[in-house]
Enzyme design. Structure first.
Site, short mmCIF file in Angstrom:
data_model
loop_
_atom_site.label_atom_id
_atom_site.label_comp_id
_atom_site.label_asym_id
_atom_site.label_seq_id
_atom_site.Cartn_x
_atom_site.Cartn_y
_atom_site.Cartn_z
N ARG A 103 0.87 -1.19 0.00
CA ARG A 103 0.00 0.00 0.00
C ARG A 103 0.91 1.24 0.00
O ARG A 103 1.92 1.25 0.69
CB ARG A 103 -0.93 0.03 1.22
CG ARG A 103 -1.95 -1.09 1.23
CD ARG A 103 -3.00 -0.88 2.31
NE ARG A 103 -3.99 0.12 1.94
CZ ARG A 103 -4.92 0.60 2.77
NH1 ARG A 103 -4.96 0.18 4.02
NH2 ARG A 103 -5.80 1.49 2.36
N ASP A 251 -2.82 9.14 7.82
CA ASP A 251 -1.91 8.16 7.23
C ASP A 251 -0.56 8.75 6.87
O ASP A 251 0.42 8.02 6.72
CB ASP A 251 -2.55 7.51 6.00
CG ASP A 251 -3.63 6.54 6.45
OD1 ASP A 251 -4.71 7.00 6.84
OD2 ASP A 251 -3.35 5.32 6.46
N LYS A 262 -8.31 8.79 5.45
CA LYS A 262 -9.34 8.08 4.71
C LYS A 262 -10.21 9.03 3.90
O LYS A 262 -10.58 10.11 4.37
CB LYS A 262 -10.18 7.28 5.72
CG LYS A 262 -11.32 6.47 5.16
CD LYS A 262 -10.95 5.57 4.02
CE LYS A 262 -9.80 4.65 4.34
NZ LYS A 262 -9.27 3.98 3.11
#
Ligand code: MRU
Length: 362
Positions: A103, A251, A262
């Site tokens: 990711r 993040d 998000k």
């Protein structure tokens, strides 16, 4: 549904060194099923991160740290007796790059892998078995430190809040996403222990519903008053006067305070500004990336459109061939952020000055 126990008792990621495995709570099954997976191969670790069986920036970093340690152990076991660091290291780098490709957005993944890489290089002069032991200690430290960071963010966060407040959160910045306590949920858990009686609104968080499935599950299990709302209901609960602060995780935080979280977070921040509600970001220093000057430098993950169209539904929700755009994160502009809570203190604007001061303990 399993009986509710406080989610704080759950270890979402742990190392089973005796069996060279990672034991992982499969977060894709929550709240219907509490099932632990045993991961023994690099492919399984990669898949678990990619498919969000383990998710949330700190938990991804913890899983990657354990994954790379197990890869190192396996590489060393496969080398002939007497082989040294020169034979080990190219294979180690290959394993690191493989896990790094799972990711792209959460910097904790790269931060954890880089920590193990640095540890390997620092201990290159030791016999391989001792260097592997050092890697194990480093991977375990990443997890242990995360729990401490979350607790500390909880204490700092609580100083910004008052008993009885209504709080809104987005996605799952919770205990499931960390070693324990969560980032933005840490003050909620500490407040619950101290009788703050918060009323939490959890955005369900389309398309993968981390808020609806995970945040409600864990807060309810701890006895915290939580109400799920669809993402497009955030405005009405704010207008009704029910939200006194918005608390989110992240993040990756850039040097100027722009941050990725998000998808949908930037909309919450814009609404909070409109309704004059403080907007707080909870960021352990493992999520702060001073190498990114602004949010424009953050790589935003694009995911499979089927997550929007079909994934959680018995029947397709949109015509089969319609185009779908599915960015997993968005970037919130620093001008919308009231403060960034770290384990080392609270950073206020201008963030380009306050964030560097947060990178080490006072
Ligand atoms: O795609 P996910 O579920 O990994 O995204 C997670 C988030 O955006 C969280 O808010 C963030 O990682 C903070 S977790 C403490």
């Amino acid at each position: 549904m399993p009986p509710l126990e406080s989610a704080l008792a759950i270890e979402s990621v742990r190392l089973d060194d005796a069996n060279s495995a990672i034991i992982l709570l499969d977060q894709t099954l929550i709240p219907v099923e509490t099932k632990y997976l045993t991961l023994t191969t690099q492919e399984q670790v990669w898949e678990a991160i990619y498919e969000l069986r383990v998710r949330g920036a700190p938990a991804i970093g913890i899983a990657a740290g354990f994954g790379l340690y197990l890869a190192a152990k396996n590489i060393a076991a496969g080398l002939s007796a007497g082989a040294g660091f020169d034979a080990f290291y190219p294979l180690f780098v290959k394993a690191k790059e493989y896990l790094a490709s799972s990711r792209p957005t959460a910097v904790n993944l790269f931060w954890a892998l880089d920590r193990l890489d640095a540890c390997a290089k620092q201990n290159a002069h030791l016999p391989l078995a001792d260097m592997i032991s050092a890697l194990r200690a480093e991977a375990v430290a990443i997890k242990d430190e995360d729990e401490q960071m979350c607790k500390s963010m909880g204490e700092y966060g609580l100083t910004l809040l008052k008993p009885g407040m209504g709080l809104l959160t987005h996605c799952n910045p919770g205990t499931l996403a960390t070693a324990r306590y969560g980032t933005a949920t840490a003050p909620m858990y500490l407040g619950q222990e101290r009788g703050y009686d918060f009323k939490v609104f959890a955005d369900e968080t389309r398309p993968l519903l981390q808020g609806g499935r995970l945040t409600t599950f864990e807060l309810q299990s701890a006895g915290i008053d939580v109400t799920v709302i669809c993402d497009n209901m955030a405005s009405i609960v704010m207008k009704n006067g029910w939200v006194h602060a918005a608390l989110v995780g992240c993040d990756r935080v850039a040097a100027n305070g722009d941050f990725a979280n998000k998808i949908g977070t930037s909309g919450v921040a814009i609404l909070a500004k409109h309704y004059n509600i403080p907007f707080y970001v909870f960021a352990p220093t493992s999520t702060i990336d001073l190498n990114c000057a602004t949010g424009d430098d953050i790589h935003i993950e694009l995911r499979n459109p089927d997550e929007i169209k079909t994934k959680w539904y018995a029947r397709p929700m949109v015509p089969q061939d319609v185009k779908a755009y599915n960015p997993a994160f968005d970037v919130t502009d620093h001008s919308l952020v009231t403060a960034i809570v770290t384990e080392n203190g609270i950073a206020y604007p201008p963030f380009s000055e306050s964030l560097p001061r947060m990178m080490s303990p006072k």
